[in-house]
Write an enzyme that holds these catalytic residues in place. Sequence first.
Site, PDB file in Angstrom:
ATOM      1  N   TYR A 275     -79.517 -18.797 -57.732  1.00 53.31           N
ATOM      2  CA  TYR A 275     -78.717 -17.784 -57.504  1.00 53.31           C
ATOM      3  C   TYR A 275     -77.788 -17.634 -56.318  1.00 53.31           C
ATOM      4  O   TYR A 275     -77.862 -18.970 -55.383  1.00 53.31           O
ATOM      5  CB  TYR A 275     -79.265 -16.831 -57.583  1.00 53.31           C
ATOM      6  CG  TYR A 275     -80.246 -17.161 -56.332  1.00 53.31           C
ATOM      7  CD1 TYR A 275     -80.289 -15.783 -54.617  1.00 53.31           C
ATOM      8  CD2 TYR A 275     -82.034 -17.451 -56.682  1.00 53.31           C
ATOM      9  CE1 TYR A 275     -81.698 -16.491 -54.593  1.00 53.31           C
ATOM     10  CE2 TYR A 275     -82.770 -18.432 -56.016  1.00 53.31           C
ATOM     11  CZ  TYR A 275     -82.326 -16.659 -54.565  1.00 53.31           C
ATOM     12  OH  TYR A 275     -83.681 -17.765 -53.863  1.00 53.31           O
TER      13      TYR A 275
ATOM     14  N   THR B 199     -76.224 -21.147 -51.178  1.00 50.77           N
ATOM     15  CA  THR B 199     -76.754 -21.382 -53.027  1.00 50.77           C
ATOM     16  C   THR B 199     -78.006 -21.568 -53.189  1.00 50.77           C
ATOM     17  O   THR B 199     -78.975 -21.885 -51.950  1.00 50.77           O
ATOM     18  CB  THR B 199     -76.330 -22.629 -53.040  1.00 50.77           C
ATOM     19  OG1 THR B 199     -76.210 -23.582 -51.947  1.00 50.77           O
ATOM     20  CG2 THR B 199     -74.751 -22.873 -52.932  1.00 50.77           C
ATOM     21  N   GLU B 200     -78.675 -21.269 -53.636  1.00 49.44           N
ATOM     22  CA  GLU B 200     -80.093 -21.245 -54.183  1.00 49.44           C
ATOM     23  C   GLU B 200     -80.736 -22.053 -55.089  1.00 49.44           C
ATOM     24  O   GLU B 200     -79.978 -21.228 -56.260  1.00 49.44           O
ATOM     25  CB  GLU B 200     -80.561 -20.277 -54.133  1.00 49.44           C
ATOM     26  CG  GLU B 200     -80.703 -19.206 -53.043  1.00 49.44           C
ATOM     27  CD  GLU B 200     -82.082 -19.912 -51.945  1.00 49.44           C
ATOM     28  OE1 GLU B 200     -82.310 -20.937 -51.774  1.00 49.44           O
ATOM     29  OE2 GLU B 200     -81.247 -19.331 -50.463  1.00 49.44           O
ATOM     30  N   VAL B 201     -80.861 -23.143 -55.253  1.00 48.81           N
ATOM     31  CA  VAL B 201     -80.724 -23.968 -56.610  1.00 48.81           C
ATOM     32  C   VAL B 201     -82.558 -23.751 -56.751  1.00 48.81           C
ATOM     33  O   VAL B 201     -83.020 -23.923 -56.148  1.00 48.81           O
ATOM     34  CB  VAL B 201     -80.317 -24.956 -56.682  1.00 48.81           C
ATOM     35  CG1 VAL B 201     -81.073 -26.371 -57.525  1.00 48.81           C
ATOM     36  CG2 VAL B 201     -78.907 -25.701 -56.376  1.00 48.81           C
TER      37      VAL B 201
END
Length: 308
Positions: A207, A275-277
Amino acid sequence: MKMAQENRYPIGITGQQWGEAEKALWLTKQTIKRSYQAEVAAKIAPLAEHFQVEQYGALSYHPSEYPLFVVKSRQWSEDKPTVLVTGGVHGYETSGVQGAIRFLETKAKAYEDRFNILVAPCVSPWGYETINRWNPNALDPNRSFYRDSPAEESAALMAYIADLGIDITVHIDLHETTDTDNSAFRPALAARDAVEHSNWNIPDGFYLVGNTELPAEAFQTAIIESVEKVTHIAPADDVGKLIGVALSQFGVINYATKALGLCIGFSDSIYATTTEVYPDSPKVDDENCILAQVAAITAGLDYILPLS
């Protein structure tokens, strides 16, 4: 009345903020788990063949072990928009660091004609080695991007950018959300600040976090649509939120980035995203996480190309 203290954090006194003694005790419990020199600095050095590699500082904790690097495109021009990519602001978030390096190794040259490219692959090398969200002073660099910052990781990067005297058009900050956010870091934060932090549902998937003041919704959409081809996008939880925040669109939430001292807030970029992995998902591996970060960067730049 019996007080429920079974889950009390092992450092500090419940209801009291940490002082210097508690922070020092916390620091004694941190250990080196991997090598910044071998896994990061050694990968940055060969990039000098195609880019300009500059050292913009060193962490005072151990200057020879923790030099701070940026990698710049050589074809620098005031006529081009500048893109800033930051990784490892939270050092423990591995794909942010390795994704920034992979972008430089495989994709960045293709964008040099249209952009000034500036990449800080690992803003917090001590955090990288100890797999930590905080720095040795129990400060979160990604809550410390503001004037007279007490976090030297944040202060060093801001000072370097300020000395360049440039406007940043695009800022992509590479992060991860991990299961340890709930199991380790939020409990530590609650103990340090003597506040209650209820755990949130860790999103299963990728997300983005945009800027409430400048959400750049179409920019965020373009990144989500590109990354979705590489890895899965996190669905909202049962109440329509991600990490406690309502969605602005599929896979995207917005924060008051400048007010919170987040890295993407200091650059005042028109097009900014974090970004969020999710590396702990059974659906991904380390390589997939790195590729998702690279896809996010290239999608952001591809969106800007027709506008620049």
